[in-house]
Design an enzyme around this catalytic site. Structure first.
Site, short mmCIF file in Angstrom:
data_model
loop_
_atom_site.label_atom_id
_atom_site.label_comp_id
_atom_site.label_asym_id
_atom_site.label_seq_id
_atom_site.Cartn_x
_atom_site.Cartn_y
_atom_site.Cartn_z
N GLU A 9 -2.23 2.14 2.78
CA GLU A 9 -2.63 2.12 1.38
C GLU A 9 -3.26 3.44 0.95
O GLU A 9 -4.19 3.95 1.59
CB GLU A 9 -3.64 0.97 1.17
CG GLU A 9 -4.23 0.89 -0.22
CD GLU A 9 -3.20 0.50 -1.27
OE1 GLU A 9 -3.52 0.61 -2.47
OE2 GLU A 9 -2.08 0.09 -0.90
N CYS A 98 -4.26 -6.57 5.92
CA CYS A 98 -5.16 -5.62 5.27
C CYS A 98 -6.61 -6.02 5.47
O CYS A 98 -7.01 -7.14 5.13
CB CYS A 98 -4.85 -5.53 3.78
SG CYS A 98 -5.93 -4.36 2.90
#
Length: 319
Positions: A9, A98
């Protein structure tokens, strides 16, 4: 052996994918996650995260790019997965790994590793909705706080019809602290029949071989190691030596020119410094240059420092 470029990310965007796949060695890229909440997202969202959709779902070098979705609602994830493949993504990946607090607070990413049945429902909904010729893969960590649900989670994802499972061999609580617990992937392999991909703490070819041995898994995913050593995939695949520092600097200049001209130019300073935080792990020259760059605030100043470093490196190689 398949080598996959990880979805990082805010780091591995289309430009980074383009540069690293041009160097070579990758079989597949996964995009940064697209957050899905309660609606079918417009086409522009998908093309913003994955401009490769406009070029056949591949990078310039011809490496396929698979869209990754993150969310908790099976229906809306399925709806957006269908849109992703309709727009040209060669499959869909689901993010259950995540560790970001903001993502986990909104019941996305690794926090879903506490909810085995929800993992199953999400993967099954997406698999049922996406045409069978398109793979539906998932990425997990070993767990949230501990490994008590590791095998159950992997089994649920496989039973729901996933085509492939990537395992980052740490829990959310482990963060990115070494080591990665690769033997856990071998335990998962004993329980599930779908292809597995090992991920975590692969910094060089020696790490890759050890990971493959301990995980009993031939396929690997590279993340931070690919940023620290830009030709890591080729180092693993072809036993190439580390890319020379002068060549790394040329790569940084190429990256800078495109990044400063693109629509994310306001992030350039932070992104180039972030890249240096990885490069310095492999290159002593990067550590020295990073100490100079970290105090600079203007893109022009950073570019000038890189140009000076490139001239010095060129003089060193010719002298």
């Amino acid at each position: 052996m398949k080598i996959i470029l990880a979805p990082m990310e805010g780091v591995v965007d289309a430009l980074m994918r383009d540069m690293l796949t041009r160097i070579g060695g990758y079989d597949l890229c996964i995009t940064e996650f697209i957050r899905v909440v309660d609606q079918k997202l417009p086409e522009r969202v998908f093309t913003r995260f994955c401009p490769e959709l406009l070029t056949g779902g591949k990078t310039y070098a011809g490496t396929p790019v698979r869209i990754q979705l993150l969310g908790q609602d099976p229906h809306w994830l399925a709806e957006n997965a269908v849109r992703a493949v309709e727009l040209g993504s060669p499959g869909v990946d689901l993010n259950f790994g995540c560790p970001a607090k903001t993502v986990n607070k909104s019941r996305g990413g690794a926090v879903l590793l506490k909810e085995t049945n929800q993992l199953y429902q999400i993967v099954k909904a997406v698999r049922d909705a996406v045409p069978p010729q398109y793979p539906v893969s998932a990425k997990i960590r070993l767990g949230y706080d501990d490994t008590s649900l590791t095998l159950d989670n992997a089994a649920a994802i496989a039973a729901a019809g996933a085509s492939m499972l990537t395992v980052h061999a740490r829990t959310k609580s482990d963060g990115y602290r070494p080591p990665a617990y690769w033997p856990w992937i071998a335990k998962i392999k004993q329980q599930v029949a779908i292809p597995l991909v090992a991920n975590g703490e692969i910094w060089n070819a020696t790490d890759a071989r050890l990971c493959q041995q301990q995980s009993d898994c031939n396929d690997i995913m590279l993340g931070r190691g690919a940023l620290a050593l830009p030709n890591l995939a080729q180092s693993i695949r072809r036993d190439e030596p580390a890319m020379p520092w002068a060549q790394v600097l040329q790569l940084l200049m190429h990256y800078s020119e495109f990044e400063m001209c693109g629509d994310k130019s306001q992030y350039y300073c932070n992104r180039i410094k972030q890249w240096f935080s990885y490069l310095k792990l492999q290159y002593p020259q990067a550590a020295a240059l990073f100490s100079q760059l970290r105090v600079l605030r203007k893109s022009s100043e950073i570019l000038a420092a890189l140009q000076q470093a490139l001239h010095l490196a060129a003089d060193d190689t010719t002298g």
